[in-house]
Write a protein that holds these residues in place. Structure first.
Motif, short mmCIF file in Angstrom:
data_model
loop_
_atom_site.label_atom_id
_atom_site.label_comp_id
_atom_site.label_asym_id
_atom_site.label_seq_id
_atom_site.Cartn_x
_atom_site.Cartn_y
_atom_site.Cartn_z
N LEU A 148 0.88 -1.24 -0.06
CA LEU A 148 -0.01 -0.08 0.17
C LEU A 148 0.89 1.25 -0.09
O LEU A 148 0.47 2.22 -0.26
CB LEU A 148 -0.90 -0.02 1.16
CG LEU A 148 -2.16 -0.92 1.38
CD1 LEU A 148 -2.83 -1.02 2.76
CD2 LEU A 148 -2.85 -1.01 -0.11
N ILE A 149 2.32 0.81 0.51
CA ILE A 149 3.13 2.25 0.41
C ILE A 149 3.86 2.43 -0.98
O ILE A 149 3.93 3.37 -1.67
CB ILE A 149 4.01 2.13 1.63
CG1 ILE A 149 3.30 2.30 2.87
CG2 ILE A 149 5.06 3.19 1.47
CD1 ILE A 149 4.48 2.06 4.11
N ALA A 150 4.23 1.38 -1.40
CA ALA A 150 5.20 1.11 -2.65
C ALA A 150 4.58 0.69 -3.85
O ALA A 150 5.08 0.79 -4.82
CB ALA A 150 6.30 0.55 -2.16
N GLY A 151 3.29 0.28 -3.80
CA GLY A 151 2.82 -0.41 -5.27
C GLY A 151 2.40 0.76 -6.15
O GLY A 151 2.62 1.88 -5.84
N VAL A 154 -2.15 3.19 -7.93
CA VAL A 154 -2.35 4.51 -6.86
C VAL A 154 -3.80 4.62 -6.40
O VAL A 154 -4.07 5.40 -5.45
CB VAL A 154 -2.08 5.94 -7.72
CG1 VAL A 154 -0.62 6.10 -7.90
CG2 VAL A 154 -3.08 6.18 -8.62
N ALA A 155 -4.78 3.73 -7.16
CA ALA A 155 -6.12 3.78 -6.42
C ALA A 155 -6.03 2.93 -5.23
O ALA A 155 -6.81 3.27 -4.41
CB ALA A 155 -6.94 2.88 -7.42
N VAL A 156 -5.30 2.04 -4.90
CA VAL A 156 -5.02 1.43 -3.53
C VAL A 156 -3.75 1.79 -2.87
O VAL A 156 -3.64 1.76 -1.59
CB VAL A 156 -5.21 -0.13 -3.69
CG1 VAL A 156 -6.55 -0.49 -4.18
CG2 VAL A 156 -4.00 -0.73 -4.66
N ALA A 157 -2.78 2.24 -3.46
CA ALA A 157 -1.46 2.24 -2.88
C ALA A 157 -1.24 3.76 -2.65
O ALA A 157 -0.51 4.71 -3.33
CB ALA A 157 -0.10 1.96 -3.68
N ASN A 158 -2.00 4.38 -1.44
CA ASN A 158 -2.19 5.76 -1.15
C ASN A 158 -2.51 5.62 0.28
O ASN A 158 -2.61 4.86 0.95
CB ASN A 158 -3.12 6.44 -2.07
CG ASN A 158 -4.78 5.66 -1.79
OD1 ASN A 158 -5.12 5.80 -0.55
ND2 ASN A 158 -5.26 5.16 -2.71
N LEU A 159 -2.18 7.00 0.78
CA LEU A 159 -2.15 7.27 2.40
C LEU A 159 -3.59 7.00 2.78
O LEU A 159 -3.70 6.48 4.07
CB LEU A 159 -1.69 8.63 2.64
CG LEU A 159 -0.48 8.90 2.78
CD1 LEU A 159 0.05 10.42 2.90
CD2 LEU A 159 0.27 8.20 3.80
#
Length: 212
Positions: A148-151, A154-159
């Motif tokens: 979730l940090i480095a994927g 961006v739809a799921v890898a976000n803060l």
């Protein structure tokens, strides 16, 4: 995530300075590796030669990181492997559980695991069928956070997704797990790891709280 800059304190010695999000992902990856199995010879050697000074003097993670590195230097590979198996392995009930559902419900494979699987499916993630442990194993959850940090998606890898997943599947039970490890008289290397885990995830928690 500027409120989490302390996570940089915890990195293994690197040739250069990693950006903050990469640093966070690296720490989650290290936790996943150390909780999933005893460290191999190469990883243990990396820990032994790791820098123990934070980039800024007095960094919050400096002392727990120094404790973990010190334990790696003091103990040999066989001793750490034996400790891992004594604490987390064996036939039947382990000395210490590494599964979230145990701490959330008192049992394995209960409602918390079902909720986790629903949330993972919503993120487009599923357990590798070759992995014998259920998805609520601390190592698996750390790997999810790393993704979730480095994927790249961006739809799921976000803060926002990181905060939601952390609040639901780490925050409610990680301190009791660390308490159980640190309170076990057999724990030396893994007591140091639990202390570092508690400190790092406390930094994460504070950072996410400041996003609200």
């Amino acid at each position: 995530m500027s409120t989490q800059a302390e996570s940089n304190d915890a990195l293994l010695a690197q040739g250069g300075t990693l950006d903050e999000e990469t640093a966070r992902a690296e720490v989650y990856g290290l936790l996943a590796a150390l909780y999933y199995a005893p460290p191999g010879a190469e990883l243990l050697e990396q820990l032994r030669v790791a820098a123990t000074e934070a980039p800024a003097e007095g960094g919050f993670l400096e002392e727990p990181w120094r404790g973990l590195v010190s334990a790696a230097r003091d103990l040999d590979l066989q001793t750490i492997t034996t400790e891992y198996n004594a604490l987390f392995g064996g036939v039947g009930k382990p000395e210490v559980y590494l599964f979230g559902s145990h701490y959330l419900s008192g049992f394995l494979n209960e409602k918390p695991l079902a909720k986790l699987r629903d949330d993972l499916a919503a993120l487009g993630l599923a357990r590798d069928e070759t992995m014998p442990e259920t998805e609520d194993h601390i190592a698996y959850l750390c790997e999810v956070m790393r993704y979730l940090i480095a994927g790249d998606d961006v739809a799921v890898a976000n803060l926002t997704k990181q905060r939601e997943f952390f609040a639901a599947h780490f925050q409610p039970w990680i301190n009791p797990m660390c308490d159980a490890i640190e309170g076990n008289p057999s724990a030396r290397f893994y007591a140091a790891l639990a202390g570092f885990t508690r400190a790092f995830l406390s930094v994460e928690m504070q950072g996410f709280d400041m996003l609200n």
